[in-house]
Design an enzyme around this catalytic site. Sequence first.
Site, mmCIF file in Angstrom:
data_model
loop_
_atom_site.group_PDB
_atom_site.id
_atom_site.type_symbol
_atom_site.label_atom_id
_atom_site.label_comp_id
_atom_site.label_asym_id
_atom_site.label_seq_id
_atom_site.Cartn_x
_atom_site.Cartn_y
_atom_site.Cartn_z
ATOM 1 N N ASN A 166 -2.032 -5.763 -0.011
ATOM 2 C CA ASN A 166 -0.962 -6.306 -0.857
ATOM 3 C C ASN A 166 0.337 -6.550 -0.096
ATOM 4 O O ASN A 166 1.168 -7.343 -0.534
ATOM 5 C CB ASN A 166 -0.719 -5.412 -2.076
ATOM 6 N N GLU A 262 -2.020 7.275 0.921
ATOM 7 C CA GLU A 262 -1.202 6.699 -0.151
ATOM 8 C C GLU A 262 -2.126 5.825 -0.973
ATOM 9 O O GLU A 262 -2.531 4.742 -0.552
ATOM 10 C CB GLU A 262 -0.039 5.896 0.440
ATOM 11 N N CYS A 297 0.386 -0.200 -5.995
ATOM 12 C CA CYS A 297 0.045 1.141 -6.477
ATOM 13 C C CYS A 297 1.181 1.753 -7.281
ATOM 14 O O CYS A 297 0.961 2.625 -8.116
ATOM 15 C CB CYS A 297 -0.319 2.045 -5.304
ATOM 16 N N GLU A 476 5.753 9.468 3.128
ATOM 17 C CA GLU A 476 6.018 8.438 4.121
ATOM 18 C C GLU A 476 7.406 7.841 3.909
ATOM 19 O O GLU A 476 8.057 8.065 2.897
ATOM 20 C CB GLU A 476 4.961 7.336 4.034
#
Length: 495
Positions: A166, A262, A297, A476
Amino acid sequence: MTRFDASKLSDQKVAAVLPQRRDLFYGGSWQAPQGGYVDTLNPGTGESLGPVAEANATDVDAAVRAAHQGFRSWRNVAPLDRGRMLRQIAAEIRKHGSELALLDAANCGNPVTAMLRDAEDGADTIDYFAGLVTELKGAVTPMGPGVLNMTSHDPLGVCARILAYNHPLMFAALKLGAPIAAGNSVILKPPPQAPLSALRLFEIAGTIFPPGVLNLITGGRESGAAMTAHPLVPSVSLVGSVPSGLAVARIAAERLKHVLLELGGKNALIVYPDADLQRAIDGATKGMNFTWCGQSCGSTSRLFLHEAVYDRVLEGVLAAVEHYQPGIPTDPRTTMGALISRAQKDKVLRYIDIARNEDHATLAYGGKVPTARELTAGNFVEPAVFTNVTPGMRIEREEVFGPILSVIKWNDEEAMFEAVNGVDYGLTGSVYTTSLANAHRASSRIDAGYVWVNTAGPHYLAAPFGGYKISGIGREGSIEELFAFTETKNIHIRL
């Protein structure tokens, strides 16, 4: 506002910016793959964008060994020198930002104006980690006279970073900064659906670092599994789906590797009756990330509206969603792009059918395939807004990774929190209220790693991002990520 000039994009042709090298890059040079080549596609038009290397396990082994050799010297490079080279990469991304954004639009289907912001964010993140190279500081523990006890943070070695489709360029930039700044070597594996911007980035900047420090492997599951299992790879990270993350974790567990994941989300946005309603309407639409078809997400795909403001907010959301019209991704005027693949388009349409026929929710807006002639060959679906959604429906609890927003009415706060936390995911959450008490209570009750109050969607550099539950492991985009690519060593010296 982006620093790049979007007005020039309409004059650029995709063919003019396609990467000329389609091989693997490791050990400081391009290498022909043993695994052959496969075509990559334009999801907006269905057209082929040419062949790309498909690495197999033999290719991965060669790349890992080259990266291991690169690490052995790179770990001894002075931190400030590492930072200077990282800043060179960031400068090249800014210099070529427009063409890299155009490549991503053509290859992953997101609108080119949004991809310009991705290029800028990626460069900014590399600069951020370049500035942290001297912050890997240890500590001294008092032990009495004649004794020195101290800690150091040592690099791990070869770090494999598997990226999602994405935000292809942005993820390539985001994921190289921390491990390289910490003294590791890196193998990037861009998404098999959209590898072109990463290939072009390596054409532009692959030789900035010494051989073996920064490497690129393209390919599908075989290459990802081979990197994850390789004994010379102590660290594996992935941005992707929950099933992919679980597969990485299982393989990595065999050698107790460092893992950073993630993964997915089924995120809630809560509107209290005292909220600034216009701000809530804006947040509910922008937080869904309709621009890239909800393929995020962090998208706030569950909208919890208090019954006192339900009608007014819903009316505003339905009006605001009209802004997002599917269009050709490389056109700067496009406000909503294409889904990554025909399979993902079919999945979204299947969930729309499930919501209507199995869940008996009401389709209040969109959810159709556009009929414009120029869009028929692409993977386009209109935004879909469902009302009369209740907790437990599949549309409410399963991640679609598509442009579907579920609207849920609430009046009991305890029941609402139970529903918000009643899914397996815990990545993001958002709260709209003018009450400080509501804001504190709700943000503490939401089981998620990243919570917004009176906004939704943006990430903030230096703020740790990551999820609870099956949404991931680790953090992150912050100094925590830098330390995640080190081992802590204790040194005890009797003088």
